[in-house]
Design a protein around this motif. Structure first.
Motif, PDB file in Angstrom:
ATOM      1  N   LEU A 450      -2.172  21.535  -2.856  1.00 29.01           N
ATOM      2  CA  LEU A 450      -2.096  21.683  -1.243  1.00 29.01           C
ATOM      3  C   LEU A 450      -2.387  20.338  -0.349  1.00 29.01           C
ATOM      4  O   LEU A 450      -1.572  20.500   0.716  1.00 29.01           O
ATOM      5  CB  LEU A 450      -3.164  22.760  -1.104  1.00 29.01           C
ATOM      6  N   LEU A 451      -2.937  19.489  -0.488  1.00 26.69           N
ATOM      7  CA  LEU A 451      -3.255  18.384  -0.034  1.00 26.69           C
ATOM      8  C   LEU A 451      -1.858  17.459  -0.100  1.00 26.69           C
ATOM      9  O   LEU A 451      -1.318  16.990   1.018  1.00 26.69           O
ATOM     10  CB  LEU A 451      -4.239  17.501  -0.720  1.00 26.69           C
ATOM     11  N   MET A 455       0.681  16.684   3.255  1.00 25.71           N
ATOM     12  CA  MET A 455       1.347  15.439   3.395  1.00 25.71           C
ATOM     13  C   MET A 455       2.985  15.348   3.408  1.00 25.71           C
ATOM     14  O   MET A 455       3.512  14.815   4.464  1.00 25.71           O
ATOM     15  CB  MET A 455       0.813  14.533   2.389  1.00 25.71           C
ATOM     16  N   GLU A 456       3.504  16.205   2.666  1.00 22.35           N
ATOM     17  CA  GLU A 456       4.795  16.084   2.766  1.00 22.35           C
ATOM     18  C   GLU A 456       5.434  17.050   3.803  1.00 22.35           C
ATOM     19  O   GLU A 456       6.499  16.466   4.014  1.00 22.35           O
ATOM     20  CB  GLU A 456       5.587  17.059   1.209  1.00 22.35           C
ATOM     21  N   LEU A 457       4.770  18.086   4.102  1.00 15.71           N
ATOM     22  CA  LEU A 457       5.259  18.431   5.274  1.00 15.71           C
ATOM     23  C   LEU A 457       4.984  18.159   6.571  1.00 15.71           C
ATOM     24  O   LEU A 457       5.923  18.058   7.513  1.00 15.71           O
ATOM     25  CB  LEU A 457       4.946  20.161   5.276  1.00 15.71           C
ATOM     26  N   TYR A 458       3.872  17.481   6.826  1.00 16.74           N
ATOM     27  CA  TYR A 458       3.276  17.265   8.222  1.00 16.74           C
ATOM     28  C   TYR A 458       3.172  15.649   8.380  1.00 16.74           C
ATOM     29  O   TYR A 458       2.768  15.381   9.619  1.00 16.74           O
ATOM     30  CB  TYR A 458       2.064  17.718   8.459  1.00 16.74           C
ATOM     31  N   VAL A 459       3.175  15.030   7.201  1.00 19.66           N
ATOM     32  CA  VAL A 459       2.684  13.435   7.533  1.00 19.66           C
ATOM     33  C   VAL A 459       4.100  12.761   7.237  1.00 19.66           C
ATOM     34  O   VAL A 459       4.627  11.969   8.047  1.00 19.66           O
ATOM     35  CB  VAL A 459       1.895  13.029   6.727  1.00 19.66           C
ATOM     36  N   PHE A 460       4.914  13.067   6.221  1.00 17.90           N
ATOM     37  CA  PHE A 460       5.987  12.349   6.133  1.00 17.90           C
ATOM     38  C   PHE A 460       7.246  12.573   7.208  1.00 17.90           C
ATOM     39  O   PHE A 460       7.139  13.707   7.598  1.00 17.90           O
ATOM     40  CB  PHE A 460       6.902  13.008   4.647  1.00 17.90           C
ATOM     41  N   LEU A 481       9.859  20.491  -2.502  1.00 17.31           N
ATOM     42  CA  LEU A 481       8.482  19.794  -2.035  1.00 17.31           C
ATOM     43  C   LEU A 481       7.464  20.758  -2.895  1.00 17.31           C
ATOM     44  O   LEU A 481       6.634  19.842  -3.271  1.00 17.31           O
ATOM     45  CB  LEU A 481       8.487  20.037  -0.570  1.00 17.31           C
ATOM     46  N   ILE A 482       7.327  21.883  -3.141  1.00 17.56           N
ATOM     47  CA  ILE A 482       6.130  22.586  -3.845  1.00 17.56           C
ATOM     48  C   ILE A 482       6.230  22.004  -5.103  1.00 17.56           C
ATOM     49  O   ILE A 482       5.191  21.815  -5.696  1.00 17.56           O
ATOM     50  CB  ILE A 482       6.611  23.973  -3.596  1.00 17.56           C
TER      51      ILE A 482
END
Length: 518
Positions: A450-451, A455-460, A481-482
Motif C-alpha cells: 500500500l505504501l 507513492m506511485e499514485l500520489y508522489v510520482f 501499478l497494483i
C-alpha cells in the motif's frame, strides 16, 4: 461459537470469483501449471473453511443440510482424479509404462500412508502425567515452594481422579533459580516448560513461582494458562499478598492452601475444555477469586464430571518419537486439525497481521530496499509486464518462505532445544506460532504494498512511468501499478525476513499463547 462469517465474507467472496474463473478456463481450454496450482490452493482453503465451520457448528447435521450445495461444489473438483485414473487405464497398455514404475508408485504411496499412520502416534494410556517446574528467586524459598507443591498435589489429585475416572500423577522436576525477583511474563517460562514437557514427556506442565506474573499491559494475576501448549502457572506472590498495608500470609496458611487448590483446579478445567459458569453454578469453573474463609478444596459439578468422563480418552497427549521430516509435518497438521479451537483462539487474540508494527527491524529491512526498487526503471519493466498469475504465485511462495525462514532462523518452534519427542499440544503451539508469523508476513506485504502504491499514485508525476524511454509498455493502468507495487512488496518481505529478523522473546510475548484466568 466463533462468528467467522463477518471476517471471512469478503476474502472468501473474492476467492470464489477467482475459483469460478479458473473453472471456466479449465472447461474451455484447460489450466496451465501455475493456474492449476492456484486452483488447488483455493480449493484447499474452501475445504478448510467448510470443515472449520462444521466443527464449530452447534448441530453438525443441520449445518450439512443447510449447506449441502457448498458440499457438492467442494466434491465436484475431486472428479478430476477420475480423469487421472482413466488416463492411467489408457496408458497401461503402452510399452513405456513398466512394472517397475508401477511398483515404485505404489510403494511411494504406501510409504506416505505409513508415515501418516506413524504421525498420528499411538493411542496413549488413559492417564495424566503432570510435570511441575518450580521457579524460585531466592534460595531460602526453594524448600518452601517444594513443600507448597507437594501439599497442592495432595489436595487436587483426588478431585481430578474422581472427576475424570483416570489416574493423575505429578512429578516435581528439578527446580530452576531466577536471576532476579522482578515480575515475569508467562512467556518467559515457555522455553523451560516446553523443554521439560518434551523430556518427560508430560501431558501438562505446571509452573509454581514466587515472583509476580504479569501481562504485556502489566496486569498482575495469581494464575495464567495456555490451552494451546497445556501449561498452567501459579504465582505464590499474589496468593500471599492479601492487600495494601496488610500483612503477607505464609505458604502453609490454610487460606493460601485451599485457594491455591481452587486456582489450580480452575486452570486445569480451563485447559481441558470445561466451560466457565456464573458464580454459584460451579465452585471450580466460576470466576476465580481469593476467599480468605475458604476451608476446603472445591469439587466439580456432576455435569462437569460427565463431560470429563466423556472426553477422558482425549486428555492424554499423543507423542511423536524421533519422526522423520514428513512424519513431523503430518503430526503438526493432524494435531492442528484435532484442536482447531485451541489453534484459532490465540490467532484471533494476537492480531498477528498487525504484528509488524511491533517489529521495527523487520519493517525497516523490508521498506528500505522497497523504496530503492520503486525508483528503478528495470523493476518497472519487470513488474508491469509480469503476468498476474506469476505475480500471485510469486507473492504466495515468497510469503510462505519468509515466514518459515523466520520461525526457523529465530528458533521459535517448541521445544527450542532439539528433542526427539514432540507432544500433541507442543505441535499445536508450533502451528499457532507459524500461522501467526505467516499472518504477520501478510500484514507486512500489505503494508509495504500500500505504501508503494501510494507513492506511485500520489508522489510520482502522472506520466513518469509510461513515458520512461526504456519501458516497453507505454499504456500503464491502475492494474499495472497494483501489480508493480505487489512485486516490490514481495521482494521487500523477502529481504525483510532475510536481513531484518526480530527478538524472538519479544515476538513470543505478542502471540497471546498465554492468558489470564477468568
Amino acid at each position: 461459537m466463533y462468528k467467522l462469517e463477518s471476517g471471512l465474507e469478503i476474502p472468501m467472496f473474492l476467492l470464489s470469483l477467482g475459483w469460478l474463473y479458473l473453472l471456466i478456463i479449465d472447461l474451455v481450454r484447460g489450466l496451465g501449471a501455475i493456474e492449476r496450482t492456484i486452483f488447488y490452493i483455493i480449493w484447499g482453503v474452501f475445504i478448510l473453511e467448510y470443515l472449520l465451520k462444521l466443527y464449530l457448528a452447534a448441530s453438525k447435521w443441520s449445518y450439512i443440510k443447510q449447506n449441502w450445495i457448498t458440499l457438492v461444489a467442494l466434491i465436484i473438483p475431486a472428479f478430476r482424479v477420475f480423469r487421472l485414473l482413466n488416463a492411467i487405464r489408457i496408458l497401461r497398455s503402452a510399452s513405456f509404462i513398466s512394472s517397475t514404475n508401477v511398483v515404485r508408485s505404489l510403494t511411494s504411496g504406501r510409504r506416505f500412508l505409513t508415515a501418516l499412520k506413524k504421525a498420528k502416534g499411538p493411542q496413549p494410556e488413559p492417564e495424566m502425567n503432570i510435570g511441575i517446574l518450580i521457579e524460585y528467586s531466592r534460595k531460602e524459598i526453594k524448600e518452601d515452594l517444594r513443600l507448597f507443591a507437594e501439599q497442592l498435589i495432595s489436595d487436587v489429585q483426588t478431585p481430578l481422579q474422581d472427576a475424570t475416572g483416570i489416574p493423575w500423577s505429578f512429578d516435581i522436576t528439578d527446580p530452576s533459580q531466577l536471576a532476579t525477583d522482578k515480575a515475569r511474563r508467562p512467556s518467559d517460562f515457555l522455553d523451560d516448560t516446553s523443554l521439560r514437557m518434551a523430556e518427560g514427556p508430560y501431558d501438562m506442565m505446571l509452573v509454581i513461582t514466587d515472583v509476580a506474573l504479569a501481562t504485556v499491559k502489566n496486569r498482575v494475576d495469581a494464575g495464567f494458562l495456555s490451552s494451546v501448549a497445556r501449561i498452567a502457572m501459579i504465582s505464590t506472590r499474589k496468593l500471599v499478598t492479601t492487600g495494601r498495608k496488610q500483612p503477607m500470609l505464609s505458604l502453609n496458611d490454610a487460606s493460601v492452601r485451599f485457594n491455591a487448590a481452587a486456582l489450580l483446579l480452575h486452570l486445569v478445567g480451563d485447559i481441558v475444555g470445561l466451560s466457565h459458569t456464573n458464580k454459584g453454578h460451579s465452585k471450580v469453573m466460576s470466576p476465580y477469586e481469593f476467599l480468605s474463609d475458604r476451608k476446603a478444596v472445591p469439587i466439580f459439578t456432576q455435569a462437569e464430571k460427565d463431560q470429563l468422563q466423556k472426553e477422558k480418552q482425549q486428555l492424554p497427549e499423543r507423542e511423536l518419537r524421533g519422526g522423520s521430516g514428513l512424519e513431523s509435518f503430518m503430526f503438526h497438521l493432524l494435531m492442528a486439525f484435532r484442536h482447531p479451537k485451541q489453534l484459532l483462539r490465540p490467532l484471533l487474540r494476537n492480531k498477528a497481521i498487525l504484528l509488524p508494527l511491533s517489529l521495527p527491524k523487520l519493517v525497516t529491512a523490508a521498506v528500505s530496499p522497497s523504496f530503492i526498487l520503486l525508483f528503478t526503471a528495470e523493476i518497472w519493466d519487470v513488474g508491469i509486464n509480469m503476468p498476474n498469475s506469476v505475480a500471485i504465485l510469486f507473492a504466495i511462495m515468497s510469503i510462505m518462505g519468509a515466514s518459515f525462514y523466520l520461525v526457523t532462523i529465530q528458533s521459535l518452534f517448541l521445544p527450542r532445544k532439539e528433542k526427539r519427542i514432540l507432544t500433541e499440544h507442543l505441535a499445536v503451539a508450533n502451528t499457532t506460532i507459524y500461522l501467526s508469523i505467516f499472518l504477520a508476513c501478510i500484514g507486512l506485504y500489505l503494508m509495504v504494498g500500500l505504501l508503494m502504491l501510494f507513492m506511485e499514485l500520489y508522489v510520482f508525476p502522472s506520466d513518469l512511468i509510461q513515458t520512461w524511454p526504456t519501458l516497453n509498455k507505454q499504456a500503464v493502468n491502475l492494474t499495472d501499478l497494483i501489480r508493480l507495487a505487489s512485486f516490490i512488496s514481495t521482494v521487500g518481505v523477502t529481504t525483510g525476513a532475510l536481513a531484518g529478523g526480530f527478538e524472538s522473546r519479544a515476538v513470543i510475548r505478542e502471540l497471546s499463547l498465554f492468558r489470564r484466568l477468568k
